[in-house]
Design a protein around this motif. Structure first.
Motif, short mmCIF file in Angstrom:
data_model
loop_
_atom_site.label_atom_id
_atom_site.label_comp_id
_atom_site.label_asym_id
_atom_site.label_seq_id
_atom_site.Cartn_x
_atom_site.Cartn_y
_atom_site.Cartn_z
N MET A 143 20.69 -9.93 -53.77
CA MET A 143 19.44 -9.83 -54.53
C MET A 143 18.89 -8.42 -54.49
O MET A 143 18.15 -8.04 -53.63
CB MET A 143 18.44 -10.79 -53.93
N ARG A 144 19.26 -7.68 -55.48
CA ARG A 144 18.82 -6.29 -55.53
C ARG A 144 18.63 -5.92 -56.99
O ARG A 144 19.26 -6.47 -57.87
CB ARG A 144 19.87 -5.36 -54.92
N ASN A 145 17.81 -4.95 -57.22
CA ASN A 145 17.73 -4.48 -58.60
C ASN A 145 18.50 -3.17 -58.70
O ASN A 145 18.84 -2.55 -57.70
CB ASN A 145 16.27 -4.27 -59.00
N ALA A 146 18.77 -2.78 -59.89
CA ALA A 146 19.59 -1.59 -60.09
C ALA A 146 18.75 -0.45 -60.63
O ALA A 146 18.42 -0.41 -61.79
CB ALA A 146 20.72 -1.90 -61.05
N HIS A 197 17.93 0.99 -47.44
CA HIS A 197 16.75 1.80 -47.76
C HIS A 197 16.75 2.36 -49.17
O HIS A 197 15.73 2.82 -49.65
CB HIS A 197 16.61 2.94 -46.75
N ARG A 234 12.79 11.37 -46.55
CA ARG A 234 12.29 10.24 -47.32
C ARG A 234 13.05 8.99 -46.89
O ARG A 234 14.28 8.99 -46.85
CB ARG A 234 12.49 10.49 -48.81
N GLY A 238 13.03 4.40 -46.51
CA GLY A 238 12.46 3.11 -46.88
C GLY A 238 11.82 2.54 -45.64
O GLY A 238 11.16 3.26 -44.91
N GLY A 239 12.05 1.27 -45.41
CA GLY A 239 11.55 0.66 -44.19
C GLY A 239 10.17 0.06 -44.35
O GLY A 239 9.48 0.30 -45.34
N THR A 240 9.77 -0.69 -43.37
CA THR A 240 8.46 -1.32 -43.39
C THR A 240 7.39 -0.31 -43.02
O THR A 240 7.68 0.76 -42.51
CB THR A 240 8.39 -2.47 -42.39
N ARG A 277 7.86 3.08 -40.72
CA ARG A 277 7.51 4.42 -41.20
C ARG A 277 6.48 5.08 -40.30
O ARG A 277 6.51 6.28 -40.05
CB ARG A 277 6.99 4.33 -42.62
N MET A 328 10.20 -5.40 -46.29
CA MET A 328 11.26 -4.38 -46.22
C MET A 328 11.66 -3.95 -47.61
O MET A 328 12.45 -4.54 -48.31
CB MET A 328 12.46 -4.99 -45.51
N ARG A 329 11.02 -2.90 -48.05
CA ARG A 329 11.28 -2.40 -49.40
C ARG A 329 11.25 -0.90 -49.36
O ARG A 329 10.59 -0.30 -48.53
CB ARG A 329 10.19 -2.90 -50.38
N ASN A 330 11.90 -0.28 -50.27
CA ASN A 330 11.76 1.17 -50.33
C ASN A 330 10.83 1.48 -51.49
O ASN A 330 10.56 0.65 -52.34
CB ASN A 330 13.11 1.82 -50.55
N ALA A 331 10.35 2.66 -51.53
CA ALA A 331 9.38 3.01 -52.57
C ALA A 331 10.00 3.94 -53.59
O ALA A 331 10.14 5.13 -53.35
CB ALA A 331 8.17 3.67 -51.93
N GLN A 332 10.40 3.38 -54.69
CA GLN A 332 10.88 4.21 -55.80
C GLN A 332 9.92 3.95 -56.94
O GLN A 332 10.11 3.03 -57.71
CB GLN A 332 12.29 3.82 -56.19
N GLU A 364 7.91 3.35 -60.12
CA GLU A 364 8.29 3.19 -61.51
C GLU A 364 7.15 2.42 -62.15
O GLU A 364 6.64 1.47 -61.57
CB GLU A 364 9.59 2.38 -61.63
N ARG A 393 10.03 -9.35 -57.25
CA ARG A 393 11.36 -9.56 -56.72
C ARG A 393 12.39 -8.65 -57.40
O ARG A 393 13.21 -8.03 -56.75
CB ARG A 393 11.78 -11.02 -56.91
N HIS A 394 12.31 -8.56 -58.70
CA HIS A 394 13.36 -7.86 -59.43
C HIS A 394 13.13 -6.36 -59.56
O HIS A 394 14.03 -5.62 -59.89
CB HIS A 394 13.53 -8.46 -60.83
N ALA A 395 11.89 -5.93 -59.35
CA ALA A 395 11.62 -4.49 -59.45
C ALA A 395 10.68 -4.10 -58.33
O ALA A 395 9.53 -3.74 -58.56
CB ALA A 395 11.01 -4.17 -60.81
N PRO A 396 11.18 -4.20 -57.11
CA PRO A 396 10.32 -3.93 -55.97
C PRO A 396 9.70 -2.54 -56.06
O PRO A 396 10.38 -1.58 -56.39
CB PRO A 396 11.27 -4.03 -54.78
N GLY A 402 17.01 -7.69 -62.42
CA GLY A 402 17.64 -7.63 -61.11
C GLY A 402 18.48 -8.87 -60.95
O GLY A 402 19.18 -9.25 -61.87
N GLY A 403 18.38 -9.49 -59.81
CA GLY A 403 19.08 -10.75 -59.61
C GLY A 403 20.47 -10.56 -59.04
O GLY A 403 21.01 -9.47 -59.01
N THR A 404 21.05 -11.65 -58.61
CA THR A 404 22.39 -11.60 -58.03
C THR A 404 23.43 -11.50 -59.13
O THR A 404 23.15 -11.72 -60.30
CB THR A 404 22.67 -12.87 -57.23
#
Lengths: 172, 172
Positions: A1-4, A50, A86, A88-90, A94, B1-5, B7, B49-52, B88-90
DNA sequence: GGAAGTCTCGCGGTTTTCGGACATGGGAGT
DNA sequence: ACTCCCATGTCCGAAAACCGCGAGACTTCC
Protein backbone atom coordinates in the motif's frame (compact mmCIF):
# COMPACT_ATOMS: atom_id res chain seq x y z
CA UNK A 1 0.00 0.00 0.00
CA UNK A 2 1.94 2.91 -1.30
CA UNK A 3 1.37 5.73 -3.65
CA UNK A 4 3.64 6.57 -6.52
CA UNK A 5 5.22 9.98 -6.30
CA UNK A 6 8.23 9.61 -8.53
CA UNK A 7 11.43 11.09 -7.23
CA UNK A 8 14.95 10.14 -8.17
CA UNK A 9 17.66 9.92 -5.55
CA UNK A 10 21.37 9.68 -6.15
CA UNK A 11 23.53 6.99 -4.56
CA UNK A 12 27.21 7.78 -4.18
CA UNK A 13 30.00 5.84 -2.48
CA UNK A 14 32.77 7.35 -0.41
CA UNK A 15 35.85 5.54 0.93
CA UNK A 16 36.62 6.10 4.62
CA UNK A 17 38.94 4.64 7.26
CA UNK A 18 36.06 2.53 8.55
CA UNK A 19 34.99 1.23 5.17
CA UNK A 20 33.01 2.47 2.24
CA UNK A 21 29.89 4.50 3.01
CA UNK A 22 26.79 4.92 0.90
CA UNK A 23 25.54 8.46 0.52
CA UNK A 24 22.08 9.20 -0.81
CA UNK A 25 21.11 12.72 -1.80
CA UNK A 26 18.06 14.21 -3.46
CA UNK A 27 17.58 16.72 -6.22
CA UNK A 28 17.84 19.62 -3.83
CA UNK A 29 21.15 18.58 -2.36
CA UNK A 30 19.71 17.32 0.91
CA UNK A 31 21.10 14.15 2.38
CA UNK A 32 18.49 11.43 2.60
CA UNK A 33 20.53 8.51 3.88
CA UNK A 34 24.02 7.50 4.86
CA UNK A 35 25.09 4.02 5.83
CA UNK A 36 28.00 1.64 5.64
CA UNK A 37 28.31 -0.40 2.48
CA UNK A 38 28.07 -3.72 4.27
CA UNK A 39 24.54 -2.85 5.37
CA UNK A 40 23.26 -1.83 1.97
CA UNK A 41 20.09 -3.90 2.14
CA UNK A 42 19.06 -2.37 5.42
CA UNK A 43 19.55 1.09 3.98
CA UNK A 44 17.40 0.23 1.00
CA UNK A 45 14.72 -0.90 3.40
CA UNK A 46 14.84 2.34 5.33
CA UNK A 47 14.74 4.32 2.14
CA UNK A 48 11.70 2.50 0.93
CA UNK A 49 10.05 3.34 4.20
CA UNK A 50 11.01 6.98 4.31
CA UNK A 51 10.71 7.80 0.63
CA UNK A 52 8.07 5.49 -0.80
CA UNK A 53 8.10 5.36 -4.55
CA UNK A 54 11.46 7.01 -4.94
CA UNK A 55 13.94 5.37 -7.22
CA UNK A 56 17.63 5.28 -6.48
CA UNK A 57 20.27 5.60 -9.18
CA UNK A 58 24.06 5.42 -8.94
CA UNK A 59 25.68 8.80 -9.39
CA UNK A 60 27.76 11.46 -7.78
CA UNK A 61 26.56 13.45 -4.80
CA UNK A 62 26.79 17.25 -4.93
CA UNK A 63 30.41 18.25 -4.51
CA UNK A 64 29.79 20.15 -1.29
CA UNK A 65 28.25 17.14 0.38
CA UNK A 66 30.94 14.72 -0.76
CA UNK A 67 33.67 17.11 0.33
CA UNK A 68 32.12 17.57 3.76
CA UNK A 69 32.07 13.85 4.36
CA UNK A 70 35.67 13.51 3.29
CA UNK A 71 36.78 16.42 5.45
CA UNK A 72 35.03 14.89 8.44
CA UNK A 73 36.96 11.67 8.12
CA UNK A 74 40.20 13.58 7.55
CA UNK A 75 39.87 15.22 10.95
CA UNK A 76 37.64 18.25 10.45
CA UNK A 77 34.92 16.76 12.61
CA UNK A 78 32.67 19.82 12.38
CA UNK A 79 32.48 19.62 8.62
CA UNK A 80 29.09 17.91 8.66
CA UNK A 81 27.30 20.46 10.80
CA UNK A 82 26.16 22.61 7.90
CA UNK A 83 24.69 19.84 5.78
CA UNK A 84 20.95 19.68 5.18
CA UNK A 85 19.22 16.40 5.92
CA UNK A 86 15.74 15.24 5.08
CA UNK A 87 13.98 12.23 6.55
CA UNK A 88 10.60 10.67 6.98
CA UNK A 89 9.65 9.04 10.23
CA UNK A 90 7.21 9.87 12.96
CA UNK A 91 7.04 13.11 14.86
CA UNK A 92 8.80 11.46 17.75
CA UNK A 93 11.62 10.09 15.64
CA UNK A 94 12.24 13.39 13.94
CA UNK A 95 12.39 15.11 17.28
CA UNK A 96 14.99 12.64 18.45
CA UNK A 97 17.06 12.99 15.32
CA UNK A 98 16.98 16.75 15.53
CA UNK A 99 18.18 16.56 19.12
CA UNK A 100 21.06 14.37 18.02
CA UNK A 101 22.45 17.02 15.73
CA UNK A 102 22.66 19.36 18.70
CA UNK A 103 25.31 17.21 20.36
CA UNK A 104 28.71 18.70 19.45
CA UNK A 105 31.45 16.50 18.07
CA UNK A 106 33.71 15.25 20.82
CA UNK A 107 30.93 15.04 23.41
CA UNK A 108 28.51 12.29 24.29
CA UNK A 109 25.13 11.99 25.95
CA UNK A 110 23.39 9.13 27.68
CA UNK A 111 20.09 7.77 26.43
CA UNK A 112 18.50 9.31 29.48
CA UNK A 113 19.87 12.75 28.71
CA UNK A 114 18.65 12.41 25.18
CA UNK A 115 15.15 11.54 26.34
CA UNK A 116 15.20 14.47 28.74
CA UNK A 117 16.37 16.81 26.01
CA UNK A 118 13.30 16.13 23.91
CA UNK A 119 10.97 16.64 26.84
CA UNK A 120 10.02 13.01 27.45
CA UNK A 121 12.35 12.06 30.27
CA UNK A 122 10.63 8.76 30.79
CA UNK A 123 10.70 7.65 27.17
CA UNK A 124 14.25 6.49 27.53
CA UNK A 125 13.92 3.23 25.78
CA UNK A 126 11.80 4.65 23.01
CA UNK A 127 14.49 7.24 22.44
CA UNK A 128 17.04 4.48 22.16
CA UNK A 129 14.94 2.74 19.59
CA UNK A 130 14.44 5.88 17.53
CA UNK A 131 18.16 6.41 17.75
CA UNK A 132 18.77 3.03 16.23
CA UNK A 133 16.47 3.76 13.37
CA UNK A 134 18.32 6.83 12.26
CA UNK A 135 18.69 6.57 8.48
CA UNK A 136 21.53 9.07 8.22
CA UNK A 137 24.47 7.72 10.18
CA UNK A 138 27.43 9.90 11.16
CA UNK A 139 25.83 13.14 9.92
CA UNK A 140 23.02 12.64 12.38
CA UNK A 141 25.36 11.54 15.14
CA UNK A 142 23.51 8.71 16.77
CA UNK A 143 26.90 7.32 17.74
CA UNK A 144 27.30 10.04 20.36
CA UNK A 145 24.72 8.44 22.60
CA UNK A 146 25.95 5.86 25.08
CA UNK A 147 24.70 4.01 28.12
CA UNK A 148 24.46 5.75 31.49
CA UNK A 149 27.34 3.61 32.77
CA UNK A 150 29.59 4.51 29.87
CA UNK A 151 29.19 1.38 27.76
CA UNK A 152 28.61 1.86 24.09
CA UNK A 153 25.65 -0.58 24.14
CA UNK A 154 24.98 -0.74 20.43
CA UNK A 155 25.45 0.63 16.96
CA UNK A 156 23.75 -0.33 13.75
CA UNK A 157 27.06 -0.22 11.88
CA UNK A 158 28.83 -2.31 14.49
CA UNK A 159 30.21 -1.29 17.87
CA UNK A 160 33.74 -1.10 16.48
CA UNK A 161 32.79 1.74 14.22
CA UNK A 162 31.02 3.54 17.02
CA UNK A 163 34.17 3.36 19.09
CA UNK A 164 36.28 4.54 16.16
CA UNK A 165 34.04 7.52 15.48
CA UNK A 166 34.03 8.63 19.10
CA UNK A 167 37.81 8.31 19.35
CA UNK A 168 38.20 10.15 16.08
CA UNK A 169 36.08 13.04 17.34
CA UNK A 170 37.84 13.19 20.67
CA UNK A 171 41.23 13.26 19.01
CA UNK A 172 40.31 16.23 16.88
CA UNK B 1 4.69 6.81 9.87
CA UNK B 2 4.66 8.96 6.80
CA UNK B 3 7.14 11.05 4.97
CA UNK B 4 6.44 14.59 3.96
CA UNK B 5 6.42 15.20 0.25
CA UNK B 6 4.24 18.23 -0.02
CA UNK B 7 1.76 18.21 -2.84
CA UNK B 8 -1.32 20.32 -3.20
CA UNK B 9 -4.51 18.90 -4.64
CA UNK B 10 -7.51 20.82 -5.85
CA UNK B 11 -11.03 20.05 -4.67
CA UNK B 12 -13.84 21.11 -7.00
CA UNK B 13 -17.59 20.51 -6.77
CA UNK B 14 -19.84 19.68 -9.68
CA UNK B 15 -23.64 19.53 -9.63
CA UNK B 16 -25.19 16.42 -11.21
CA UNK B 17 -28.62 14.81 -11.43
CA UNK B 18 -27.61 12.46 -8.61
CA UNK B 19 -26.25 15.12 -6.34
CA UNK B 20 -23.12 17.14 -6.00
CA UNK B 21 -19.85 15.33 -6.65
CA UNK B 22 -16.42 16.15 -5.31
CA UNK B 23 -13.64 16.15 -7.84
CA UNK B 24 -10.01 16.11 -6.80
CA UNK B 25 -7.26 16.80 -9.33
CA UNK B 26 -3.52 17.25 -9.05
CA UNK B 27 -1.10 19.73 -10.53
CA UNK B 28 -0.73 17.71 -13.68
CA UNK B 29 -4.41 17.56 -14.42
CA UNK B 30 -4.84 13.94 -13.37
CA UNK B 31 -7.92 12.97 -11.42
CA UNK B 32 -7.05 11.70 -7.96
CA UNK B 33 -10.49 11.16 -6.50
CA UNK B 34 -14.18 11.54 -7.23
CA UNK B 35 -16.98 10.90 -4.80
CA UNK B 36 -20.44 12.09 -3.85
CA UNK B 37 -20.61 15.06 -1.54
CA UNK B 38 -22.51 13.19 1.15
CA UNK B 39 -19.54 10.89 1.60
CA UNK B 40 -16.93 13.59 1.92
CA UNK B 41 -15.32 12.18 5.04
CA UNK B 42 -14.80 8.81 3.43
CA UNK B 43 -13.15 10.44 0.47
CA UNK B 44 -10.83 12.37 2.74
CA UNK B 45 -9.91 9.11 4.37
CA UNK B 46 -9.12 7.47 1.05
CA UNK B 47 -7.10 10.47 -0.01
CA UNK B 48 -5.04 10.40 3.13
CA UNK B 49 -4.32 6.78 2.39
CA UNK B 50 -3.48 7.16 -1.27
CA UNK B 51 -1.67 10.48 -1.14
CA UNK B 52 -0.10 10.72 2.27
CA UNK B 53 1.02 14.20 3.13
CA UNK B 54 -0.87 15.89 0.37
CA UNK B 55 -2.97 18.87 1.27
CA UNK B 56 -6.32 19.56 -0.32
CA UNK B 57 -7.53 23.06 -1.15
CA UNK B 58 -10.81 24.24 -2.62
CA UNK B 59 -10.46 25.39 -6.18
CA UNK B 60 -11.47 24.79 -9.73
CA UNK B 61 -10.49 21.65 -11.61
CA UNK B 62 -8.89 21.99 -15.04
CA UNK B 63 -11.55 23.01 -17.52
CA UNK B 64 -11.19 19.84 -19.60
CA UNK B 65 -11.83 17.61 -16.63
CA UNK B 66 -14.80 19.58 -15.38
CA UNK B 67 -16.29 19.68 -18.84
CA UNK B 68 -15.89 15.94 -19.31
CA UNK B 69 -17.75 15.22 -16.12
CA UNK B 70 -20.56 17.55 -17.10
CA UNK B 71 -20.81 16.08 -20.58
CA UNK B 72 -21.03 12.59 -19.12
CA UNK B 73 -24.00 13.51 -17.00
CA UNK B 74 -25.62 15.31 -19.93
CA UNK B 75 -25.68 12.12 -21.92
CA UNK B 76 -22.28 11.84 -23.57
CA UNK B 77 -21.40 8.76 -21.55
CA UNK B 78 -18.06 8.22 -23.29
CA UNK B 79 -16.81 11.64 -22.28
CA UNK B 80 -14.80 10.27 -19.37
CA UNK B 81 -12.82 7.70 -21.33
CA UNK B 82 -9.97 10.04 -22.15
CA UNK B 83 -9.34 11.36 -18.65
CA UNK B 84 -6.14 10.51 -16.85
CA UNK B 85 -6.45 9.07 -13.38
CA UNK B 86 -3.83 8.51 -10.74
CA UNK B 87 -4.23 6.38 -7.63
CA UNK B 88 -2.29 4.65 -4.95
CA UNK B 89 -3.32 1.25 -3.76
CA UNK B 90 -1.79 -2.18 -4.01
CA UNK B 91 -0.74 -3.93 -7.17
CA UNK B 92 -3.89 -5.98 -7.06
CA UNK B 93 -6.18 -3.02 -6.58
CA UNK B 94 -4.64 -1.11 -9.42
CA UNK B 95 -5.03 -4.08 -11.69
CA UNK B 96 -8.69 -4.29 -10.82
CA UNK B 97 -9.24 -0.59 -11.36
CA UNK B 98 -7.52 -0.69 -14.71
CA UNK B 99 -9.73 -3.58 -15.75
CA UNK B 100 -12.78 -1.55 -14.79
CA UNK B 101 -11.99 1.19 -17.24
CA UNK B 102 -12.01 -1.40 -20.02
CA UNK B 103 -15.74 -2.02 -19.55
CA UNK B 104 -17.57 0.16 -22.09
CA UNK B 105 -20.40 2.40 -20.99
CA UNK B 106 -23.73 0.67 -21.40
CA UNK B 107 -22.35 -2.78 -20.58
CA UNK B 108 -21.91 -4.61 -17.31
CA UNK B 109 -19.79 -7.45 -15.96
CA UNK B 110 -20.24 -9.80 -13.07
CA UNK B 111 -17.74 -9.91 -10.23
CA UNK B 112 -16.71 -13.31 -11.54
CA UNK B 113 -16.00 -11.97 -15.01
CA UNK B 114 -14.01 -9.16 -13.51
CA UNK B 115 -11.89 -11.58 -11.51
CA UNK B 116 -11.34 -13.70 -14.58
CA UNK B 117 -10.37 -10.66 -16.61
CA UNK B 118 -7.47 -9.89 -14.33
CA UNK B 119 -6.25 -13.47 -14.40
CA UNK B 120 -7.35 -14.53 -10.93
CA UNK B 121 -10.64 -16.28 -11.62
CA UNK B 122 -10.93 -17.48 -8.07
CA UNK B 123 -10.30 -14.13 -6.39
CA UNK B 124 -13.91 -13.17 -6.89
CA UNK B 125 -14.53 -11.78 -3.51
CA UNK B 126 -11.23 -9.99 -3.31
CA UNK B 127 -12.07 -8.36 -6.62
CA UNK B 128 -15.36 -7.23 -5.16
CA UNK B 129 -13.53 -5.74 -2.22
CA UNK B 130 -11.06 -3.89 -4.40
CA UNK B 131 -13.97 -2.68 -6.46
CA UNK B 132 -15.53 -1.15 -3.40
CA UNK B 133 -12.37 0.68 -2.50
CA UNK B 134 -12.13 2.51 -5.78
CA UNK B 135 -11.36 6.13 -4.94
CA UNK B 136 -12.47 7.53 -8.29
CA UNK B 137 -16.15 6.77 -8.70
CA UNK B 138 -17.90 7.06 -12.08
CA UNK B 139 -14.69 7.70 -14.03
CA UNK B 140 -13.38 4.35 -12.91
CA UNK B 141 -16.71 2.64 -13.47
CA UNK B 142 -17.02 0.31 -10.53
CA UNK B 143 -20.77 0.66 -10.89
CA UNK B 144 -20.68 -1.50 -14.01
CA UNK B 145 -20.01 -4.62 -11.97
CA UNK B 146 -23.03 -6.53 -10.70
CA UNK B 147 -23.84 -9.89 -9.14
CA UNK B 148 -23.94 -13.05 -11.22
CA UNK B 149 -27.70 -13.19 -10.81
CA UNK B 150 -28.20 -9.65 -11.99
CA UNK B 151 -28.65 -7.97 -8.62
CA UNK B 152 -26.73 -4.78 -8.04
CA UNK B 153 -25.41 -6.02 -4.67
CA UNK B 154 -23.74 -2.82 -3.50
CA UNK B 155 -22.41 0.63 -4.21
CA UNK B 156 -20.41 2.93 -2.01
CA UNK B 157 -22.50 5.89 -3.09
CA UNK B 158 -25.77 4.07 -2.51
CA UNK B 159 -27.52 1.49 -4.67
CA UNK B 160 -29.91 4.09 -6.03
CA UNK B 161 -27.10 5.95 -7.69
CA UNK B 162 -25.70 2.75 -9.13
CA UNK B 163 -29.04 2.01 -10.70
CA UNK B 164 -29.32 5.56 -12.04
CA UNK B 165 -25.86 5.45 -13.59
CA UNK B 166 -26.50 2.14 -15.32
CA UNK B 167 -29.86 3.33 -16.64
CA UNK B 168 -28.29 6.55 -17.79
CA UNK B 169 -25.60 4.70 -19.70
CA UNK B 170 -28.04 2.30 -21.25
CA UNK B 171 -30.30 5.09 -22.39
CA UNK B 172 -27.46 6.82 -24.20
C1' DG C 1 -40.87 -31.68 -12.50
C1' DG C 2 -39.05 -27.29 -12.27
C1' DA C 3 -38.40 -22.28 -11.37
C1' DA C 4 -37.12 -19.46 -7.70
C1' DG C 5 -35.64 -18.57 -3.01
C1' DT C 6 -32.39 -19.86 1.15
C1' DC C 7 -28.36 -21.62 3.40
C1' DT C 8 -23.60 -22.94 3.70
C1' DC C 9 -19.15 -22.87 2.62
C1' DG C 10 -14.75 -21.77 0.38
C1' DC C 11 -12.39 -18.32 -2.08
C1' DG C 12 -8.28 -14.51 -1.72
C1' DG C 13 -6.52 -9.85 -0.71
C1' DT C 14 -6.53 -6.27 2.76
C1' DT C 15 -7.06 -4.38 7.31
C1' DT C 16 -7.07 -4.68 12.06
C1' DT C 17 -5.45 -6.35 16.21
C1' DC C 18 -2.34 -8.17 19.36
C1' DG C 19 1.86 -9.64 21.39
C1' DG C 20 6.72 -9.22 21.29
C1' DA C 21 11.07 -7.05 20.98
C1' DC C 22 14.25 -3.17 21.42
C1' DA C 23 20.98 0.32 21.25
C1' DT C 24 17.80 2.13 28.72
C1' DG C 25 17.62 3.53 33.32
C1' DG C 26 15.90 4.09 37.96
C1' DG C 27 13.89 2.06 42.03
C1' DA C 28 12.96 -1.74 45.18
C1' DG C 29 13.96 -5.93 47.16
C1' DT C 30 17.57 -9.72 48.70
C1' DA D 1 26.37 -6.31 43.86
C1' DC D 2 22.63 -8.55 41.62
C1' DT D 3 18.04 -9.44 40.10
C1' DC D 4 13.37 -8.09 38.92
C1' DC D 5 10.09 -4.90 37.35
C1' DC D 6 8.31 -1.21 35.01
C1' DA D 7 7.70 2.99 31.87
C1' DT D 8 7.65 4.48 26.67
C1' DG D 9 7.11 4.85 21.34
C1' DT D 10 7.53 2.22 17.40
C1' DC D 11 8.03 -1.65 14.30
C1' DC D 12 7.21 -6.41 12.88
C1' DG D 13 5.12 -10.67 12.22
C1' DA D 14 1.28 -13.73 12.86
C1' DA D 15 -3.44 -14.51 13.20
C1' DA D 16 -8.08 -13.37 12.65
C1' DA D 17 -11.82 -10.80 10.78
C1' DC D 18 -13.84 -8.78 7.01
C1' DC D 19 -16.18 -8.51 2.53
C1' DG D 20 -20.11 -4.96 -3.02
C1' DC D 21 -19.17 -13.34 -4.53
C1' DG D 22 -20.71 -17.47 -6.42
C1' DA D 23 -21.49 -22.45 -6.84
C1' DG D 24 -23.97 -26.23 -5.14
C1' DA D 25 -27.26 -28.47 -2.03
C1' DC D 26 -31.86 -28.03 -0.26
C1' DT D 27 -36.56 -26.15 0.24
C1' DT D 28 -40.84 -24.35 -1.23
C1' DC D 29 -44.55 -23.68 -3.87
C1' DC D 30 -47.04 -24.04 -8.03
Amino acid sequence: MRNAQPETLTLDRVATPVGEVLLVTDGEGAVRALDFADYEDRMSRLLRRHAPGATVADGRAPEGVRAAVERYFSGDVRALDGLTVRTGGTEFQRTVWKALRAIPAGETRTYGQLAAAIGSPRAVRAAGLANGQNPIAVIVPCHRVIGANGTLTGYAGGIERKRWLLDHERRA
